[in-house]
Design a protein around this motif. Structure first.
Motif, short mmCIF file in Angstrom:
data_model
loop_
_atom_site.label_atom_id
_atom_site.label_comp_id
_atom_site.label_asym_id
_atom_site.label_seq_id
_atom_site.Cartn_x
_atom_site.Cartn_y
_atom_site.Cartn_z
N VAL A 157 0.84 -1.21 0.00
CA VAL A 157 0.00 0.00 0.00
C VAL A 157 0.87 1.26 0.00
CG1 VAL A 157 -1.72 1.34 1.29
CG2 VAL A 157 -1.94 -1.15 1.13
N GLY A 158 1.83 1.31 0.92
CA GLY A 158 2.65 2.52 1.06
C GLY A 158 3.65 2.71 -0.06
N SER A 159 4.18 1.62 -0.59
CA SER A 159 5.23 1.72 -1.61
C SER A 159 4.65 1.89 -3.01
CB SER A 159 6.16 0.50 -1.54
OG SER A 159 5.40 -0.70 -1.59
N GLY A 160 3.41 1.41 -3.25
CA GLY A 160 2.66 1.79 -4.45
C GLY A 160 2.99 1.07 -5.75
N GLU A 161 3.66 -0.07 -5.68
CA GLU A 161 4.05 -0.74 -6.94
C GLU A 161 2.87 -1.24 -7.78
OE1 GLU A 161 5.51 -1.28 -4.08
OE2 GLU A 161 7.64 -0.85 -4.39
N LEU A 162 1.69 -1.34 -7.17
CA LEU A 162 0.54 -1.85 -7.94
C LEU A 162 -0.19 -0.74 -8.69
CD1 LEU A 162 -0.94 -4.54 -5.54
CD2 LEU A 162 -0.06 -4.92 -7.84
N TYR A 163 0.19 0.51 -8.42
CA TYR A 163 -0.54 1.63 -9.02
C TYR A 163 -0.46 1.57 -10.55
CZ TYR A 163 -2.78 6.02 -9.66
OH TYR A 163 -3.69 6.98 -10.04
N GLY A 164 -1.62 1.50 -11.20
CA GLY A 164 -1.68 1.47 -12.67
C GLY A 164 -1.29 0.14 -13.29
N LYS A 165 -0.99 -0.85 -12.45
CA LYS A 165 -0.47 -2.13 -13.00
C LYS A 165 -1.60 -3.08 -13.37
CE LYS A 165 3.52 -2.75 -12.33
NZ LYS A 165 4.92 -2.88 -11.97
N PRO A 166 -1.57 -3.65 -14.58
CA PRO A 166 -2.57 -4.65 -14.96
C PRO A 166 -2.41 -5.93 -14.13
CG PRO A 166 -1.50 -3.72 -16.92
CD PRO A 166 -0.70 -3.27 -15.73
N VAL A 167 -3.53 -6.40 -13.59
CA VAL A 167 -3.53 -7.61 -12.76
C VAL A 167 -4.60 -8.56 -13.27
CG1 VAL A 167 -3.82 -8.54 -10.43
CG2 VAL A 167 -2.76 -6.30 -10.72
N ALA A 168 -4.24 -9.83 -13.39
CA ALA A 168 -5.23 -10.87 -13.68
C ALA A 168 -5.40 -11.73 -12.43
CB ALA A 168 -4.77 -11.73 -14.85
N ILE A 169 -6.66 -12.05 -12.15
CA ILE A 169 -6.99 -12.91 -11.01
C ILE A 169 -7.58 -14.21 -11.54
CG2 ILE A 169 -8.48 -13.19 -8.98
CD1 ILE A 169 -8.64 -10.08 -8.88
N VAL A 170 -7.03 -15.32 -11.10
CA VAL A 170 -7.69 -16.61 -11.34
C VAL A 170 -7.87 -17.29 -9.99
CG1 VAL A 170 -6.94 -16.98 -13.73
CG2 VAL A 170 -5.47 -17.74 -11.86
N SER A 171 -9.00 -17.97 -9.84
CA SER A 171 -9.26 -18.70 -8.61
C SER A 171 -9.56 -20.15 -8.94
CB SER A 171 -10.45 -18.11 -7.86
OG SER A 171 -10.06 -16.95 -7.18
N GLY A 172 -8.66 -21.02 -8.53
CA GLY A 172 -8.90 -22.45 -8.70
C GLY A 172 -9.93 -22.88 -7.67
N SER A 173 -11.00 -23.50 -8.14
CA SER A 173 -12.06 -23.94 -7.24
C SER A 173 -12.63 -25.25 -7.76
CB SER A 173 -13.17 -22.87 -7.18
OG SER A 173 -14.33 -23.39 -6.57
#
Ligand SMILES: Cc1cc2nc3c(=O)[nH]c(=O)nc-3n(C[C@H](O)[C@H](O)[C@H](O)COP(=O)(O)O)c2cc1C
Length: 176
Positions: A94-110
């Motif tokens: 949160v504080g360091s901010g590396e995720l800002y503007g970064k494309p993320v894909a989520i997969v959930s194995g279920s």
């Protein structure tokens, strides 16, 4: 593109970690899927721990995120949310901010085709709060005790997920 792969499960025979190994195997040559290592290696989030220098495992995660064009997270759903170990890892960012503007894909194995939607929704909310761009979010039906056997259907799903990430990275580059 360089994709950082993060598993939300600490189980040795995790189906979600297997999804990430599948992504690394099916990735085209010019994609690199890099294993972030276990989120279980991080200390419990506490800003006080940074007073004497950032913990090594936290530094490593921040550097790996900073060097990645995109992130692929594979996570189970626990109690209609996502695992605490993964939330802990995200809290460190949160504080360091590396995720800002970064494309993320989520997969959930279920084990269920319609499983894990609450967990993904919760993960999406946390990621968006950190400025990440959710490129893909989907459940992947898998056996619980997966082992390492390849599965052609899952290969196809992970190829499509990587395509989605690549498109999101291209769109971000075009905007810049
Ligand atoms: C403590 C616990 C709570 C769970 N809660 C849910 C849940 O709320 N919804 C769901 O769809 N699956 C739930 N599951 C099932 C897991 O999401 C499923 O077993 C998943 O495949 C585990 O992922 P892994 O193989 O990567 O460790 C739960 C499993 C455990 C162990």
């Amino acid at each position: 593109v360089r994709v950082l792969a993060i598993s939300g499960s600490l189980q040795a025979r995790s189906s979600n970690s297997w999804l990430l190994r599948t992504a690394a195997r099916v990735a085209p040559e010019d994609d690199e899927v890099v294993d972030a290592g276990s989120v279980g290696a991080l200390p419990h989030f506490n800003p006080d721990l940074e007073a004497d220098g950032t913990p090594t495992a936290v530094d490593a995660l921040r550097a790996a995120l900073g060097a990645a064009d995109a992130v692929l997270i594979a996570s189970p759903e626990y109690a209609h949310s996502f695992p605490g170990a993964l939330k802990n890892a995200l809290d460190w960012i949160v504080g360091s901010g590396e995720l800002y503007g970064k494309p993320v894909a989520i997969v959930s194995g279920s084990p269920r085709e319609d499983g894990a939607r609450h967990g993904r929704a919760a993960l999406e909310q946390t990621l968006r709060a950190q400025g990440a761009v959710i490129a893909v979010s989907r459940t992947v039906a898998v056996a619980t005790d997966q082992g390492d056997e390849p599965n052609a259907d899952v290969d196809q799903v992970l190829s499509a997920v990587l395509d989605g990430l690549r498109a999101a990275v291209a769109a971000r580059t075009a905007e810049a």
